[in-house]
Design a protein around this motif. Structure first.
Motif, PDB file in Angstrom:
ATOM      1  N   GLY A  64      10.084   3.066 -11.046  1.00  0.00           N
ATOM      2  CA  GLY A  64      10.086   3.205  -9.587  1.00  0.00           C
ATOM      3  C   GLY A  64       8.679   3.424  -9.058  1.00  0.00           C
ATOM      4  N   ILE A  65       8.529   3.276  -7.761  1.00  0.00           N
ATOM      5  CA  ILE A  65       7.235   3.462  -7.105  1.00  0.00           C
ATOM      6  C   ILE A  65       7.186   4.883  -6.567  1.00  0.00           C
ATOM      7  CG2 ILE A  65       5.741   2.695  -5.218  1.00  0.00           C
ATOM      8  CD1 ILE A  65       7.227  -0.044  -5.428  1.00  0.00           C
ATOM      9  N   PRO A  66       6.150   5.645  -6.914  1.00  0.00           N
ATOM     10  CA  PRO A  66       6.065   7.014  -6.413  1.00  0.00           C
ATOM     11  C   PRO A  66       6.162   7.063  -4.883  1.00  0.00           C
ATOM     12  CG  PRO A  66       4.370   6.623  -8.064  1.00  0.00           C
ATOM     13  CD  PRO A  66       5.012   5.296  -7.764  1.00  0.00           C
ATOM     14  N   THR A  67       6.915   8.015  -4.386  1.00  0.00           N
ATOM     15  CA  THR A  67       7.167   8.138  -2.953  1.00  0.00           C
ATOM     16  C   THR A  67       5.879   8.191  -2.151  1.00  0.00           C
ATOM     17  OG1 THR A  67       9.184   9.340  -3.493  1.00  0.00           O
ATOM     18  CG2 THR A  67       8.414   9.496  -1.227  1.00  0.00           C
ATOM     19  N   GLU A  68       4.872   8.895  -2.646  1.00  0.00           N
ATOM     20  CA  GLU A  68       3.623   9.055  -1.902  1.00  0.00           C
ATOM     21  C   GLU A  68       2.848   7.739  -1.771  1.00  0.00           C
ATOM     22  OE1 GLU A  68       2.885  10.213  -6.201  1.00  0.00           O
ATOM     23  OE2 GLU A  68       4.393  10.736  -4.704  1.00  0.00           O
ATOM     24  N   MET A  69       3.148   6.741  -2.599  1.00  0.00           N
ATOM     25  CA  MET A  69       2.464   5.443  -2.527  1.00  0.00           C
ATOM     26  C   MET A  69       3.194   4.450  -1.621  1.00  0.00           C
ATOM     27  SD  MET A  69       1.271   4.642  -6.385  1.00  0.00           S
ATOM     28  CE  MET A  69       0.339   3.245  -5.809  1.00  0.00           C
ATOM     29  N   GLN A  70       4.462   4.687  -1.361  1.00  0.00           N
ATOM     30  CA  GLN A  70       5.280   3.684  -0.686  1.00  0.00           C
ATOM     31  C   GLN A  70       4.819   3.355   0.730  1.00  0.00           C
ATOM     32  OE1 GLN A  70       9.510   4.217  -1.117  1.00  0.00           O
ATOM     33  NE2 GLN A  70       9.289   4.808  -3.266  1.00  0.00           N
ATOM     34  N   LYS A  71       4.356   4.337   1.467  1.00  0.00           N
ATOM     35  CA  LYS A  71       3.944   4.111   2.856  1.00  0.00           C
ATOM     36  C   LYS A  71       2.769   3.140   2.960  1.00  0.00           C
ATOM     37  CE  LYS A  71       1.674   7.056   5.619  1.00  0.00           C
ATOM     38  NZ  LYS A  71       1.329   8.242   6.367  1.00  0.00           N
ATOM     39  N   ASN A  72       1.869   3.161   1.982  1.00  0.00           N
ATOM     40  CA  ASN A  72       0.643   2.357   2.031  1.00  0.00           C
ATOM     41  C   ASN A  72       0.618   1.249   0.985  1.00  0.00           C
ATOM     42  OD1 ASN A  72      -0.350   4.147   3.987  1.00  0.00           O
ATOM     43  ND2 ASN A  72      -1.030   5.541   2.389  1.00  0.00           N
ATOM     44  N   LEU A  73       1.753   0.892   0.442  1.00  0.00           N
ATOM     45  CA  LEU A  73       1.798   0.003  -0.723  1.00  0.00           C
ATOM     46  C   LEU A  73       1.141  -1.351  -0.496  1.00  0.00           C
ATOM     47  CD1 LEU A  73       2.832   0.168  -3.613  1.00  0.00           C
ATOM     48  CD2 LEU A  73       4.904  -0.987  -2.852  1.00  0.00           C
ATOM     49  N   PHE A  74       1.214  -1.895   0.718  1.00  0.00           N
ATOM     50  CA  PHE A  74       0.661  -3.223   0.980  1.00  0.00           C
ATOM     51  C   PHE A  74      -0.784  -3.182   1.484  1.00  0.00           C
ATOM     52  CE2 PHE A  74       5.291  -4.349   1.845  1.00  0.00           C
ATOM     53  CZ  PHE A  74       5.499  -4.759   0.537  1.00  0.00           C
ATOM     54  N   GLU A  75      -1.399  -2.016   1.469  1.00  0.00           N
ATOM     55  CA  GLU A  75      -2.801  -1.903   1.860  1.00  0.00           C
ATOM     56  C   GLU A  75      -3.695  -2.198   0.657  1.00  0.00           C
ATOM     57  OE1 GLU A  75      -3.531   1.857   3.725  1.00  0.00           O
ATOM     58  OE2 GLU A  75      -1.951   1.531   5.215  1.00  0.00           O
ATOM     59  N   PRO A  76      -4.918  -2.680   0.895  1.00  0.00           N
ATOM     60  CA  PRO A  76      -5.802  -2.969  -0.237  1.00  0.00           C
ATOM     61  C   PRO A  76      -6.193  -1.703  -0.994  1.00  0.00           C
ATOM     62  CG  PRO A  76      -6.949  -3.298   1.860  1.00  0.00           C
ATOM     63  CD  PRO A  76      -5.521  -3.003   2.182  1.00  0.00           C
ATOM     64  N   PHE A  77      -6.360  -1.864  -2.297  1.00  0.00           N
ATOM     65  CA  PHE A  77      -6.853  -0.842  -3.224  1.00  0.00           C
ATOM     66  C   PHE A  77      -5.853   0.270  -3.507  1.00  0.00           C
ATOM     67  CE2 PHE A  77     -10.539  -2.609  -0.893  1.00  0.00           C
ATOM     68  CZ  PHE A  77     -10.997  -3.438  -1.912  1.00  0.00           C
ATOM     69  N   VAL A  78      -4.566   0.053  -3.197  1.00  0.00           N
ATOM     70  CA  VAL A  78      -3.529   1.020  -3.541  1.00  0.00           C
ATOM     71  C   VAL A  78      -2.952   0.609  -4.898  1.00  0.00           C
ATOM     72  CG1 VAL A  78      -1.263   1.939  -2.916  1.00  0.00           C
ATOM     73  CG2 VAL A  78      -2.977   1.540  -1.141  1.00  0.00           C
ATOM     74  N   THR A  79      -3.066   1.481  -5.894  1.00  0.00           N
ATOM     75  CA  THR A  79      -2.543   1.195  -7.227  1.00  0.00           C
ATOM     76  C   THR A  79      -2.214   2.474  -7.969  1.00  0.00           C
ATOM     77  OG1 THR A  79      -2.930   0.038  -9.323  1.00  0.00           O
ATOM     78  CG2 THR A  79      -4.844   1.069  -8.287  1.00  0.00           C
ATOM     79  N   SER A  80      -1.219   2.377  -8.835  1.00  0.00           N
ATOM     80  CA  SER A  80      -0.917   3.496  -9.727  1.00  0.00           C
ATOM     81  C   SER A  80      -1.549   3.243 -11.091  1.00  0.00           C
ATOM     82  CB  SER A  80       0.601   3.658  -9.885  1.00  0.00           C
ATOM     83  OG  SER A  80       1.144   2.506 -10.510  1.00  0.00           O
ATOM     84  N   GLY A  81      -2.228   2.117 -11.234  1.00  0.00           N
ATOM     85  CA  GLY A  81      -2.784   1.744 -12.525  1.00  0.00           C
ATOM     86  C   GLY A  81      -4.291   1.661 -12.556  1.00  0.00           C
ATOM     87  N   ARG A  82      -4.967   2.483 -11.767  1.00  0.00           N
ATOM     88  CA  ARG A  82      -6.427   2.413 -11.718  1.00  0.00           C
ATOM     89  C   ARG A  82      -7.027   2.648 -13.104  1.00  0.00           C
ATOM     90  NH1 ARG A  82      -8.578   1.125  -7.568  1.00  0.00           N
ATOM     91  NH2 ARG A  82      -7.209   2.284  -6.192  1.00  0.00           N
ATOM     92  N   GLY A  83      -6.494   3.553 -13.866  1.00  0.00           N
ATOM     93  CA  GLY A  83      -7.004   3.830 -15.212  1.00  0.00           C
ATOM     94  C   GLY A  83      -6.718   2.720 -16.203  1.00  0.00           C
ATOM     95  N   LYS A  84      -5.877   1.765 -15.835  1.00  0.00           N
ATOM     96  CA  LYS A  84      -5.532   0.637 -16.709  1.00  0.00           C
ATOM     97  C   LYS A  84      -6.287  -0.627 -16.304  1.00  0.00           C
ATOM     98  CE  LYS A  84      -0.799   2.327 -16.997  1.00  0.00           C
ATOM     99  NZ  LYS A  84       0.588   1.975 -16.653  1.00  0.00           N
ATOM    100  N   GLY A  85      -7.260  -0.504 -15.422  1.00  0.00           N
ATOM    101  CA  GLY A  85      -8.048  -1.655 -15.014  1.00  0.00           C
ATOM    102  C   GLY A  85      -7.540  -2.357 -13.764  1.00  0.00           C
ATOM    103  N   ASN A  86      -6.508  -1.836 -13.116  1.00  0.00           N
ATOM    104  CA  ASN A  86      -5.992  -2.439 -11.884  1.00  0.00           C
ATOM    105  C   ASN A  86      -6.803  -1.949 -10.694  1.00  0.00           C
ATOM    106  OD1 ASN A  86      -3.699  -3.804 -13.110  1.00  0.00           O
ATOM    107  ND2 ASN A  86      -2.938  -1.748 -13.491  1.00  0.00           N
TER     108      ASN A  86
END
Length: 135
Positions: A64-86
């Motif tokens: 699932g997508i963390p609730t705190e990310m859902q509001k801004n999900l389609f904005e640039p540079f929003v990722t839960s995988g920054r440490g994985k190279g995303n």
């Protein structure tokens, strides 16, 4: 991956862009919804929504997508995988392609997985016959 495509479904649009949209949504499910080696399901469905639109959904039973990310999900540079190279441009680009180039709409629903059911579903509504203008 499971596919459920309505028979005799026709779409006049931009196939290259539609393939990029679907690829990005499936890759997002793989990269963000599941840990390496974790079993899971991704389902792709396409059906007529109404006389003028096709509905394509990509669903998974990942984390699932963390609730705190859902509001801004389609904005640039929003990722839960920054440490994985995303870098967080995938869903931003998908939203731009769907809304600007395909004259469609992109939406999603997501819940934290507690029962191994589908937790995240992206819905793409596209006109069945869009006027294709040269770019």
């Amino acid at each position: 991956m499971l596919e459920d495509i309505e028979a005799n479904l026709a779409l006049v649009s931009r196939p290259g862009i539609i393939s990029q949209v679907l690829e990005n949504l499936v890759v997002n499910s793989l990269n963000h919804g599941f840990e390496p080696g974790q079993p899971g399901r991704i389902e792709l469905k396409a059906r007529r929504f109404d006389a003028n639109q096709i509905c394509i959904t990509v669903s998974d039973n990942g984390s699932g997508i963390p609730t705190e990310m859902q509001k801004n999900l389609f904005e640039p540079f929003v990722t839960s995988g920054r440490g994985k190279g995303n870098i967080g441009l995938g869903l931003y680009m998908v939203n731009q392609w769907v809304s600007k180039l395909l004259a469609g709409k992109l939406s999603f629903v997501s819940e934290i997985n507690t029962s191994n059911e589908f937790t995240t579903q992206f819905t793409v509504l596209l006109p069945i016959n869009s006027e294709i203008k040269p770019t």
